[in-house]
Design an enzyme around this catalytic site. Structure first.
Site, PDB file in Angstrom:
ATOM      1  N   PRO A  82       0.794  -1.223   0.000  1.00 25.95           N
ATOM      2  CA  PRO A  82       0.000   0.000   0.000  1.00 25.95           C
ATOM      3  C   PRO A  82       0.831   1.280   0.000  1.00 25.95           C
ATOM      4  CG  PRO A  82      -0.130  -1.112   2.123  1.00 25.95           C
ATOM      5  CD  PRO A  82       0.638  -2.000   1.218  1.00 25.95           C
ATOM      6  N   ARG A 112      16.268  -3.479  -0.723  1.00 23.51           N
ATOM      7  CA  ARG A 112      15.158  -3.783  -1.622  1.00 23.51           C
ATOM      8  C   ARG A 112      15.668  -3.641  -3.047  1.00 23.51           C
ATOM      9  NH1 ARG A 112      11.858   0.355   1.717  1.00 23.51           N
ATOM     10  NH2 ARG A 112      13.075  -0.840   3.175  1.00 23.51           N
TER      11      ARG A 112
END
Length: 297
Positions: free
Chosen positions: A2, A285
DNA sequence: TATTTTACCTGAGGGC
DNA sequence: TGCCCTCAGGTAAAAT
């Protein structure tokens, strides 16, 4: 995962269901969902039971539900895998359900707001509302110049009418970090996460490691334009869903994953020039970008 | 002070 | 079949 569009989809779904609704019962199943609330589960339940909600507001990735007649709100963050679901009263438990709030709505009747979260990075809290520093509305969905104390340090998001483009340009000019790192800094600009950072930088043809301070005014303006375009398009398509992690309040997935140009497309051709999209390690990441369209300066 | 790194968390999926 | 490893990443605290 989200980010702003997904959280805004949730806010829009939530608003009509909570406006004017009485919290008849509050149940905390897992106290880890209250990491931003030091008061604990029993206090959380007691403080909300019998109180009435007046709406649903958002700044960046934070949501809050102001409480009627109080300068306090229920504050929520979905973290990585949080969901806020609307369910009929008495509906069975959701997978990863952490908190349930049973509502009595003046026209919709009884329904439940369920906070579910697999990875428990998300949370709910009760927090006091404090005045905004610029006296403008706190965020989307709350016209009052107030914001939860724990959200006050979060910058406005680029879809907020009170977002200050000039201040953003000045902030970038002061930053020695790579531009993507700055986009993920919620105290500079909020609502952008890894997916939309990659997508916006691809659209603006800017390499993610470009030093922020070296970007020209024209480049920053182009970036801001593309950030807004990407966020608005994702919002129009109901957000980005890769799996069951992100859904709207009715449990439905969004469609923007089909519109991604760079994120998650490692090795696939750049839609603009055909060069293989590259994936580089970045802050534990990944960054996805086109090595041809997004040249490092 | 500014910037970078780490901890938190759990299920999915790949390799063997 | 099942075990082990890697990966996903938002925020805030800790480290540099």
């Amino acid at each position: 995962m989200p980010e702003l569009p997904e959280v805004e989809v949730v806010r829009r779904g939530l608003e009509p269901a909570v406006r004017g609704a009485l919290m008849a019962a509050v149940t905390v199943h897992d106290e880890r969902a209250l990491t931003r609330y030091p008061g604990g589960a029993a206090d959380f339940e007691a403080a909300l039971t019998g109180a009435r909600l007046v709406g649903a507001a958002r700044r960046g990735k934070f949501l809050w539900l102001p409480i009627d007649g109080e300068e306090r709100a229920v504050v929520g963050h979905l973290g990585m895998s949080g969901q806020i679901l609307l369910r009929p009263a008495g509906a069975g438990p959701e997978r990863f359900e952490r908190i349930r709030i049973d509502l009595e709505h003046p026209s919709l009747g009884e329904l439940s707001v369920v906070f579910a979260d697999q990875r428990t990075f998300g949370s709910l809290a009760i927090d006091r509302l404090v005045p905004t520093v610029d006296s403008r509305a706190g965020g989307v969905g709350d016209a009052a110049p107030r914001v939860p104390a724990q959200v006050a340090h979060i910058a406005r998001d680029p879809l907020d009418p009170a977002f200050d483009d000039v201040a953003f340009r000045r902030a970038l000019a002061r930053k020695r970090s790579g531009v993507k790192r700055v986009l993920l800094d919620q105290t500079v600009i909020s609502g952008v996460g890894n997916i939309y950072a990659d997508e916006s930088l691809w659209a603006a043809r800017i390499h993610p490691e470009t030093a922020a301070e070296t970007l020209s005014t024209r480049a920053v303006n182009r970036l801001l334009t593309e950030i807004r375009a990407v966020l608005e398009k994702a919002l129009a398509e109901g957000g980005t869903s890769f799996d069951a992690q992100y859904v709207n309040v009715n449990g439905q997935a969004g469609y923007f994953a089909h519109s991604l140009n760079a994120y998650g497309r490692t090795g696939l051709p750049c839609p603009r020039c055909g060069t293989s999209i590259r994936r580089d390690a970045f802050m534990n990441r990944s960054s996805h970008f086109c090595p041809r369209c997004q040249r490092r300066r």
